[in-house]
Design an enzyme around this catalytic site. Sequence first.
Site, PDB file in Angstrom:
ATOM      1  N   HIS A   1      -3.878   0.475   1.528  1.00 51.82           N
ATOM      2  CA  HIS A   1      -4.778   0.174   0.400  1.00 51.82           C
ATOM      3  C   HIS A   1      -6.122  -0.369   0.882  1.00 51.82           C
ATOM      4  O   HIS A   1      -6.717  -1.243   0.250  1.00 51.82           O
ATOM      5  CB  HIS A   1      -4.146  -0.837  -0.567  1.00 51.82           C
ATOM      6  CG  HIS A   1      -2.910  -0.347  -1.255  1.00 51.82           C
ATOM      7  ND1 HIS A   1      -2.913   0.194  -2.527  1.00 51.82           N
ATOM      8  CD2 HIS A   1      -1.614  -0.322  -0.856  1.00 51.82           C
ATOM      9  CE1 HIS A   1      -1.676   0.529  -2.875  1.00 51.82           C
ATOM     10  NE2 HIS A   1      -0.870   0.226  -1.879  1.00 51.82           N
TER      11      HIS A   1
ATOM     12  N   ASN B   1       1.125  -0.184  -8.925  1.00 50.70           N
ATOM     13  CA  ASN B   1       0.615   1.142  -8.576  1.00 50.70           C
ATOM     14  C   ASN B   1       0.479   1.988  -9.832  1.00 50.70           C
ATOM     15  O   ASN B   1       1.009   1.617 -10.890  1.00 50.70           O
ATOM     16  CB  ASN B   1       1.576   1.853  -7.619  1.00 50.70           C
ATOM     17  CG  ASN B   1       1.381   1.427  -6.168  1.00 50.70           C
ATOM     18  OD1 ASN B   1       0.372   0.828  -5.809  1.00 50.70           O
ATOM     19  ND2 ASN B   1       2.361   1.748  -5.342  1.00 50.70           N
TER      20      ASN B   1
HETATM   21 FE1  HDD Z   1       2.109  -2.958  -0.952  1.00 50.07          FE
HETATM   22  C1  HDD Z   1      -1.077  -3.846  -0.341  1.00 50.07           C
HETATM   23  C2  HDD Z   1       1.260  -2.004  -4.154  1.00 50.07           C
HETATM   24  C3  HDD Z   1       5.295  -1.751  -1.472  1.00 50.07           C
HETATM   25  C4  HDD Z   1       3.077  -4.270   1.985  1.00 50.07           C
HETATM   26  N1  HDD Z   1       0.407  -2.909  -2.033  1.00 50.07           N
HETATM   27  C5  HDD Z   1      -0.806  -3.334  -1.608  1.00 50.07           C
HETATM   28  C6  HDD Z   1      -1.780  -3.150  -2.639  1.00 50.07           C
HETATM   29  C7  HDD Z   1      -1.114  -2.629  -3.712  1.00 50.07           C
HETATM   30  C8  HDD Z   1       0.259  -2.483  -3.337  1.00 50.07           C
HETATM   31  C9  HDD Z   1      -1.702  -2.263  -5.051  1.00 50.07           C
HETATM   32  C10 HDD Z   1      -3.254  -3.460  -2.540  1.00 50.07           C
HETATM   33  C11 HDD Z   1      -3.544  -4.850  -2.988  1.00 50.07           C
HETATM   34  C12 HDD Z   1      -5.028  -5.095  -2.938  1.00 50.07           C
HETATM   35  O1  HDD Z   1      -5.750  -4.437  -3.701  1.00 50.07           O
HETATM   36  O2  HDD Z   1      -5.437  -5.906  -2.137  1.00 50.07           O
HETATM   37  N2  HDD Z   1       3.063  -1.984  -2.476  1.00 50.07           N
HETATM   38  C13 HDD Z   1       2.562  -1.802  -3.754  1.00 50.07           C
HETATM   39  C14 HDD Z   1       3.634  -1.358  -4.611  1.00 50.07           C
HETATM   40  C15 HDD Z   1       4.760  -1.277  -3.856  1.00 50.07           C
HETATM   41  C16 HDD Z   1       4.411  -1.684  -2.514  1.00 50.07           C
HETATM   42  C17 HDD Z   1       3.480  -1.080  -6.100  1.00 50.07           C
HETATM   43  C18 HDD Z   1       6.145  -0.868  -4.246  1.00 50.07           C
HETATM   44  C19 HDD Z   1       6.659  -1.082  -5.388  1.00 50.07           C
HETATM   45  N3  HDD Z   1       3.849  -2.969   0.081  1.00 50.07           N
HETATM   46  C20 HDD Z   1       5.054  -2.447  -0.314  1.00 50.07           C
HETATM   47  C21 HDD Z   1       6.066  -2.789   0.658  1.00 50.07           C
HETATM   48  C22 HDD Z   1       5.450  -3.524   1.639  1.00 50.07           C
HETATM   49  C23 HDD Z   1       4.052  -3.615   1.246  1.00 50.07           C
HETATM   50  C24 HDD Z   1       7.528  -2.401   0.562  1.00 50.07           C
HETATM   51  C25 HDD Z   1       5.996  -4.133   2.878  1.00 50.07           C
HETATM   52  C26 HDD Z   1       7.238  -4.334   3.149  1.00 50.07           C
HETATM   53  N4  HDD Z   1       1.146  -3.828   0.591  1.00 50.07           N
HETATM   54  C27 HDD Z   1       1.758  -4.355   1.669  1.00 50.07           C
HETATM   55  C28 HDD Z   1       0.824  -5.123   2.574  1.00 50.07           C
HETATM   56  C29 HDD Z   1      -0.537  -4.987   1.818  1.00 50.07           C
HETATM   57  C30 HDD Z   1      -0.162  -4.148   0.613  1.00 50.07           C
HETATM   58  C31 HDD Z   1       0.856  -4.719   3.999  1.00 50.07           C
HETATM   59  C32 HDD Z   1      -1.737  -4.486   2.597  1.00 50.07           C
HETATM   60  C33 HDD Z   1      -2.879  -5.337   2.196  1.00 50.07           C
HETATM   61  C34 HDD Z   1      -2.294  -6.411   1.445  1.00 50.07           C
HETATM   62  O3  HDD Z   1      -0.957  -6.242   1.346  1.00 50.07           O
HETATM   63  O4  HDD Z   1      -2.896  -7.343   0.949  1.00 50.07           O
HETATM   64  O5  HDD Z   1       1.216  -6.434   2.666  1.00 50.07           O
END
Ligand code: HDD
Length: 697
Positions: free
Chosen positions: A79, A153
Amino acid sequence: MTTQRRDDTRPQSVKERQLDAHRVDRRDSHMTTDQGIPVEDTDNSLKVGERGASLLEDFHLREKVTRFDHERIPERVVHARGSGAHGYFQVYDDSLAEYTRAEFLRDPVAETPVFVRFSTVQGSRGSPDTVRDVRGFATKFYTSQGNFDLVANNFPVFFIQDGIKFPDVIHAVKPEPHNEIPTGASAHDTFWDFVSLQPETMHTVMWLMSDRAIPRSFAMMQGFGVHTFRLINDDGRSTFVKFHWTPKSGVNSLVWDEAQEIAGHDPDFNRRDLWDLIEAGQFPEYEFGVQLIPESDADRFDFDLLDPTKIVPEEEVPVRPVGRLVLNRNPDNFFAETEQVAFCVQNVVPGIGFTDDPLMQARLFSYLDTQLTRLGGPNFASIPINRPIVPVRHTEQDGFHYDEVPLRQANYVPNSITDGYPKPLGENGYVHYPEHEEGPKLRRRPESFADHYSQATLFWNSMSPWEKKHIVEAYRFELGKVARRYIRERVVDHLTHVDHDLAVAVAAGIGVAEPAKAVDNHGRSSPALSQTNKTGDNGIKGRKVAFLVADGVDRASVMVLHEALEREDAVGELLAPADGEVRTADGSPLAVDRAMSTVASVLYDAVVVPDGADAVEKLRTNAYALHFVAEAYKHAKPLAALGAGTTLFETAHLPPFANGINGNGAAAGVIARAESGAPTDEFVAAFMKALAAHRFH
Ligand code: HDD
């Protein structure tokens, strides 16, 4: 200082006032160094003589260059590409009071400030907006009980069931490790290799191959919390809940060909659209809805509520509309706000709780963890955009970028030096839902997570014919880019478990032998899944219409439609062979918005060719104009032509449409009137209707 507010109709929110304390106006004083020392000259470094060696003592040179060298922070690991906006959230009434302690969900008077960040997943920070991808829809609610982050999402399901697979699915979809190709695309071997070996991806991949993955606007896509959460009421009773955002402007998408072109014409297409909508006061709005499921009903479904690859069909549990989100203010600074905002799934307020969904559980760890690297340490929550609007009091301390000055020396609990403060609130604090848990420690998936195909079939069955066609084309495109034939074959094999016709249609386009029938389609559908059933009540708000004009254009045939669009909060832009102004048939000037060569039909929702024989004569020999209408037609957009304007369609080799309103003698969406003069009311109404309908497949 207070910056200009976009939405003057509302009082300033608590969050706005808090941000004001951090806003700086560079016009209010002269230049200083970081230390506040006045700067003499910022264009010339300090040298020995005019041509001499630079001096190390030039602290301004060193500071300026050092600060520049360190401007970048790591982009989000997923993202990375995103766009943000401020707004507010309000529930309609207190009907959720029986389900939740969360004040912002039960007090209809409370306007909760929010910051929302939309994003794509795969591409890096500078990647194009219109790639085929999931869109993030993350909302930070600054509530009176602390921050609630709904990190959602635009798909209601996810690729994997267990967060331990997240690094795998992301490694697979990201650019390949050897050559860092492709940017912003899932159409490559590693992604489809993973998909073909991990059938739990099937349902979400169906969404990814659908037009949901190429939204026309952030204001025209849904948002979903994906997981089953809990609402917890005053008595400690828990109700399972799924969170939904539904756009008031309807759910509309680009078509794939268009999305690819836009990536070149305007890589910031969705970002610009969001910005422009807010600047123009056409504020994006979403309805907040909940699907409530009593705990006692949890077992009544043929899937597991803890499985994030499943939806709860709206026909089984209706989405109950409970509130409204309005985005009414653009950020003042991209880095300070949109880049530094840190969403964490763990940020919940009393009255909202977690479940054992194993995807959610891993997320509860990952978000906080990732911010530590991204934002440089544990104090990221005190960055202005992340700060709650309520005081933060605890005994955590120090670390990089600590910006508090705690008074008194008791930084531990219990203490008597500050009378035990800050003290926990006991049952008035956040109480985790006391779910009863027991069982052996295992690394296993439950049998209730085993069905990977039924809901992929449900999605397929629920699509209209044009949506199905686009899905087949998307599979063909994506798999057509996969070099390894055996991966293509494995995917087709999985598709036979979704729907035989789908598998056959995909196979035929990618050089894979027609598969044998594997299973009978269960025949169930959920009409709520089709975009055709997701029309909004905002009419044509925010849609963009191109008027192709040249010298000699008939003024009335431009102005009547243009004014009608403005009245409905849509945008009309006049495009001419050259920028500046054109002379209308009556000799008066008409301001041009853009030269045709600087834009393309893919950046507009509809095209109007006004009357005016001389103007149309010029357009008929203008390759941009001809391409413009032909391409808009190809993308099934509404087209309108008045008087001589209808002849431009003929020159562009479109079928003859003269005199067709409301489909009368015309292709659907083509509104043409051969008689000269201003458009009739009937014509205007037909065009508005077509514009609201978006496309004519
Ligand atoms: Fe995630 C970012 C949504 C599963 C680990 N995720 C991130 C963002 C969104 C989502 C909208 C951007 C937030 C922003 O604008 O800063 N992610 C989801 C949804 C998931 C999902 C709806 C499943 C239902 N994500 C998911 C899993 C993991 C992550 C299973 C890790 C085990 N996601 C992350 C992260 C991020 C992220 C690595 C990257 C940047 C951040 O968090 O701030 O932690």
